[in-house]
Design a protein around this motif. Structure first.
Motif, mmCIF file in Angstrom:
data_model
loop_
_atom_site.group_PDB
_atom_site.id
_atom_site.type_symbol
_atom_site.label_atom_id
_atom_site.label_comp_id
_atom_site.label_asym_id
_atom_site.label_seq_id
_atom_site.Cartn_x
_atom_site.Cartn_y
_atom_site.Cartn_z
ATOM 1 N N LEU A 1 36.757 2.118 -20.294
ATOM 2 C CA LEU A 1 36.759 3.478 -19.733
ATOM 3 C C LEU A 1 35.327 4.003 -19.599
ATOM 4 O O LEU A 1 34.975 4.649 -18.608
ATOM 5 C CB LEU A 1 37.585 4.422 -20.615
ATOM 6 N N MET A 2 34.496 3.703 -20.596
ATOM 7 C CA MET A 2 33.100 4.142 -20.539
ATOM 8 C C MET A 2 32.344 3.391 -19.443
ATOM 9 O O MET A 2 31.546 3.969 -18.711
ATOM 10 C CB MET A 2 32.413 3.925 -21.893
ATOM 11 N N LEU A 3 32.589 2.089 -19.327
ATOM 12 C CA LEU A 3 31.950 1.275 -18.297
ATOM 13 C C LEU A 3 32.241 1.833 -16.901
ATOM 14 O O LEU A 3 31.376 1.877 -16.035
ATOM 15 C CB LEU A 3 32.448 -0.173 -18.401
ATOM 16 N N LEU A 4 33.460 2.289 -16.704
ATOM 17 C CA LEU A 4 33.883 2.779 -15.393
ATOM 18 C C LEU A 4 33.581 4.261 -15.193
ATOM 19 O O LEU A 4 33.846 4.813 -14.123
ATOM 20 C CB LEU A 4 35.390 2.541 -15.205
ATOM 21 N N GLY A 5 33.039 4.921 -16.211
ATOM 22 C CA GLY A 5 32.694 6.338 -16.076
ATOM 23 C C GLY A 5 33.913 7.229 -15.926
ATOM 24 O O GLY A 5 33.855 8.258 -15.256
ATOM 25 N N GLU A 6 35.009 6.843 -16.570
ATOM 26 C CA GLU A 6 36.247 7.620 -16.454
ATOM 27 C C GLU A 6 36.131 8.946 -17.213
ATOM 28 O O GLU A 6 35.445 9.029 -18.242
ATOM 29 C CB GLU A 6 37.415 6.809 -17.040
ATOM 30 N N PRO A 7 36.819 10.006 -16.739
ATOM 31 C CA PRO A 7 36.829 11.281 -17.477
ATOM 32 C C PRO A 7 37.617 11.127 -18.784
ATOM 33 O O PRO A 7 38.757 10.660 -18.767
ATOM 34 C CB PRO A 7 37.556 12.244 -16.524
ATOM 35 N N ILE A 8 37.011 11.510 -19.903
ATOM 36 C CA ILE A 8 37.673 11.403 -21.214
ATOM 37 C C ILE A 8 37.492 12.711 -21.970
ATOM 38 O O ILE A 8 36.397 13.278 -22.002
ATOM 39 C CB ILE A 8 37.068 10.262 -22.068
ATOM 40 N N VAL A 9 38.585 13.181 -22.570
ATOM 41 C CA VAL A 9 38.512 14.323 -23.487
ATOM 42 C C VAL A 9 38.668 13.791 -24.907
ATOM 43 O O VAL A 9 39.608 13.048 -25.189
ATOM 44 C CB VAL A 9 39.650 15.339 -23.241
ATOM 45 N N VAL A 10 37.738 14.149 -25.789
ATOM 46 C CA VAL A 10 37.870 13.839 -27.215
ATOM 47 C C VAL A 10 38.281 15.126 -27.914
ATOM 48 O O VAL A 10 37.522 16.094 -27.919
ATOM 49 C CB VAL A 10 36.552 13.302 -27.803
ATOM 50 N N MET A 11 39.495 15.150 -28.469
ATOM 51 C CA MET A 11 39.971 16.324 -29.214
ATOM 52 C C MET A 11 39.830 16.023 -30.702
ATOM 53 O O MET A 11 40.395 15.056 -31.198
ATOM 54 C CB MET A 11 41.422 16.624 -28.863
ATOM 55 N N VAL B 1 33.875 14.643 -22.760
ATOM 56 C CA VAL B 1 33.698 15.983 -23.316
ATOM 57 C C VAL B 1 34.418 16.078 -24.665
ATOM 58 O O VAL B 1 35.551 15.642 -24.807
ATOM 59 C CB VAL B 1 34.198 17.054 -22.308
ATOM 60 N N GLY B 2 33.707 16.603 -25.670
ATOM 61 C CA GLY B 2 34.273 16.745 -27.012
ATOM 62 C C GLY B 2 34.655 18.187 -27.274
ATOM 63 O O GLY B 2 33.840 19.091 -27.079
ATOM 64 N N VAL B 3 35.903 18.410 -27.708
ATOM 65 C CA VAL B 3 36.392 19.775 -27.942
ATOM 66 C C VAL B 3 37.082 19.866 -29.298
ATOM 67 O O VAL B 3 37.553 18.867 -29.841
ATOM 68 C CB VAL B 3 37.375 20.218 -26.825
ATOM 69 N N THR B 4 37.156 21.106 -29.829
ATOM 70 C CA THR B 4 37.839 21.335 -31.106
ATOM 71 C C THR B 4 38.895 22.423 -31.010
ATOM 72 O O THR B 4 39.762 22.517 -31.876
ATOM 73 C CB THR B 4 36.820 21.734 -32.198
ATOM 74 N N ASN B 5 38.816 23.258 -29.995
ATOM 75 C CA ASN B 5 39.752 24.378 -29.875
ATOM 76 C C ASN B 5 41.081 23.890 -29.307
ATOM 77 O O ASN B 5 41.123 23.321 -28.220
ATOM 78 C CB ASN B 5 39.131 25.432 -28.938
ATOM 79 N N PRO B 6 42.215 24.105 -30.018
ATOM 80 C CA PRO B 6 43.517 23.636 -29.521
ATOM 81 C C PRO B 6 43.890 24.193 -28.150
ATOM 82 O O PRO B 6 44.765 23.649 -27.486
ATOM 83 C CB PRO B 6 44.500 24.146 -30.589
#
Length: 562
Positions: A259-269, A322-327
């Protein structure tokens, strides 16, 4: 890490409280100091910010060091929000995390005059950012009856364009507790000490004294702090403990790499900005030595100016991690294709029960079947090994994976370089042949990743997706630039080896003057960036003098003053 050290004497120069008037006089520097105020300091840091909680304003910028560093109002606002853990993940004690912020307001002057030399020498993963700031945060929240709100809440933030997460977070562990205890004089002293540091030089061992401790940055990209009585040794200036970061998601490591190699959009919760920022930074580092060329935000809040851009459903999510913490983001980002949930979020109780978080294992990934990745592999991890050994093994596995993928591309692009015998002194260098994706794909049968990698899978499909990603574009631009510079260097060497006097015999003055101007242009504007030996540059200068000397005196005078 607790170190009993004194803050030292107050610094030579003051800082300015955010919003303070022009009445403060500019403190004088000693004669022995660096010729430009803050030049050495700004080789490492752009500024240091203190963010506090104001009952009326919320998060507010309390201090900015050095006092004349200019942040735009938009940047100040963003730094204020990004420097506090958001309300759902609050807790007592100290918290450290990182963020990355898009610079606003265009290019601006800096105290640091670099001209790109650092980036030419530094590996891609350590290069200075031109359009983003990194923020390294040390946040403290403790009960304090003297405060109206009942709590002391403050963040010390190091703002830099360098991705030195280990160095700057280690530095914060030394200076933040002292700052919270002694405030301004302590911070002034620290900033003045940093202003005496030598500039960061890739490959050189540097000793960086601060608050009675010498932080030693090793030339091999290591970093260790010499503390008395016992030294603290950190393995790297920027690399995180990959095994610790990826432990919750090791089962998905292959898929995450793709996913990182392909530059895919990822959300880290994640439950905290510490976990969120470390996971995002670990993900962006897992392609080394290939550069991750997409955007990434280790910690992101609902107050960010890009919030609407990322949460809209009218267009596809951008190429970003993008890394997020707010539910709240569970609801607003549920349309993103890849959501990685790490740890338990503290729910506020006001979210609809039907909102479910996608689990990574159930995503429809790169292959046509859900839960399968292009390349199948079982990463053998023995949990009894020390974490640093596990990290080294994991990093080596990812490095071998990236190298297996990139080596066929390197071989193919090298074949596009003109032959050296095609480079002649008196003609422009030949062009690099264009990259043809189909021609490259034909090379894979005999020179593909299967030669260096035991993994099976749809490598061709992975390459086709990679060609559409910003990572391919970034890699190709970098390699094309390097090859163009190599061609220029070879051309310069070919000129130096030619018989210039014989060439001039049947040439007109116009042709000779044209050659002088072209050689000068190469020497002045290009050679500083070319991989050319010093003796070659000296020979070019000698050639120019020889050619000018053969011309009539009036032309010589014109060319000498040109």
């Amino acid at each position: 890490m607790v170190v009993a050290v004194g803050a030292g004497p107050p610094g030579r120069r003051g800082a300015r409280r955010s919003g303070a008037g022009p009445g403060r006089s500019r403190p004088r520097r000693s004669a022995a100091a660096s010729p430009l105020p803050w030049a050495r300091f700004s080789a490492w840091l752009d500024c240091v910010c203190v963010v506090t909680f104001d009952l009326e304003l919320g998060q507010a910028m309390e201090l900015v060091y050095p006092y004349d560093f200019r942040l735009t109002e938009k940047e100040k606002t963003s730094i204020c929000y990004l420097s506090f853990p958001d309300s759902y993940s609050g807790g007592l004690g100290d918290t450290q995390f990182s963020f990355r912020l898009r610079q606003s307001g265009g290019q601006r002057t800096t105290h640091y005059e670099d001209d790109g030399e650092y980036n030419r020498e530094a590996p891609l993963t350590l290069q200075r950012e031109s359009a983003h700031y990194f923020g390294y945060v040390y946040f403290r929240q403790v009960k304090d009856s003297s405060m109206k709100r009942g709590y002391f809440q403050k963040s010390l933030v190091l703002v830099s364009r360098l991705p030195y997460v280990n160095l700057f977070q280690s530095l914060l562990q030394l200076i933040a507790p002292e700052y919270f205890d002694k405030l301004e004089p302590c911070l002034e002293a620290v900033c003045n000490e940093i202003d005496q540091w030598p500039p960061p030089v890739p490959g050189q061992t540097l000793n960086l004294p601060v608050m009675g401790v010498v932080i030693q940055v090793l030339g091999g990209d290591g970093l260790c702090s010499n503390l008395l009585p016992a030294p603290l040794v950190l393995p790297s200036i920027h690399e995180l403990d990959l095994f610790r970061c990826f432990q919750p998601v090791l089962i998905h490591i292959q898929m995450l790499w793709e996913l990182m190699l392909l530059g895919e959009p990822i959300v880290v919760m994640a439950p905290s900005p510490t976990v969120s920022s470390e996971m995002v930074l670990a993900l962006t580092s897992c392609l080394a030595p290939l550069r991750y060329c997409c955007d990434y935000r280790p910690y992101f809040t609902i107050h960010d100016s890009e919030f609407k851009e990322y949460t809209t459903r009218t267009q596809a999510p951008p190429n970003i991690v993008v890394g997020v913490t707010n539910p709240f983001f569970i609801k607003t980002l549920q349309h993103w294709p890849h959501i990685l949930r790490v740890g338990e979020l503290k729910m506020s109780g006001d979210l609809p029960k039907q909102v479910k978080v996608k689990k990574l294992a159930k995503l429809k990934t790169l292959d046509t079947k859900p839960g399968k990745s292009f390349v199948r592999h079982d990463l053998g991890i023995q949990r009894k090994r020390p974490s640093e050994v596990q990290s080294a093994l994991l990093r080596r596995h990812l490095l071998e994976l990236t190298q297996s993928f990139i080596i066929p591309l390197e071989h193919y692009i090298a074949s596009l370089m003109p032959l050296q015998r095609a480079i002649t002194p008196w003609k422009n260098p030949p062009q690099i042949r264009p990259f043809c994706q189909e021609d490259f794909m034909k090379t894979l049968e005999h020179a593909g990743p299967q030669l260096t990698c035991v993994l099976k899978g749809d490598w061709l499909g992975l390459y086709r997706r990679f060609f559409k990603s910003p990572n391919f574009d970034g890699w190709y631009r970098q390699r094309h630039r390097e090859m163009t510079q190599k061609l220029e260097a070879l051309h310069l060497e070919a000129i130096c080896e030619a018989n210039i006097v014989a060439w001039m015999k049947d040439k007109s003055e116009v042709e000779i003057v044209d050659l002088v101007l072209k050689l000068r242009e190469k020497l002045v504007t290009r050679c500083q960036h070319l991989p050319v030996k010093e003796e070659t540059l000296q020979r070019v200068s000698l050639y120019i003098e020889t050619i000018i000397g053969s011309l009539p005196e009036d032309l010589q005078a014109v060319l000498h003053h040109h």
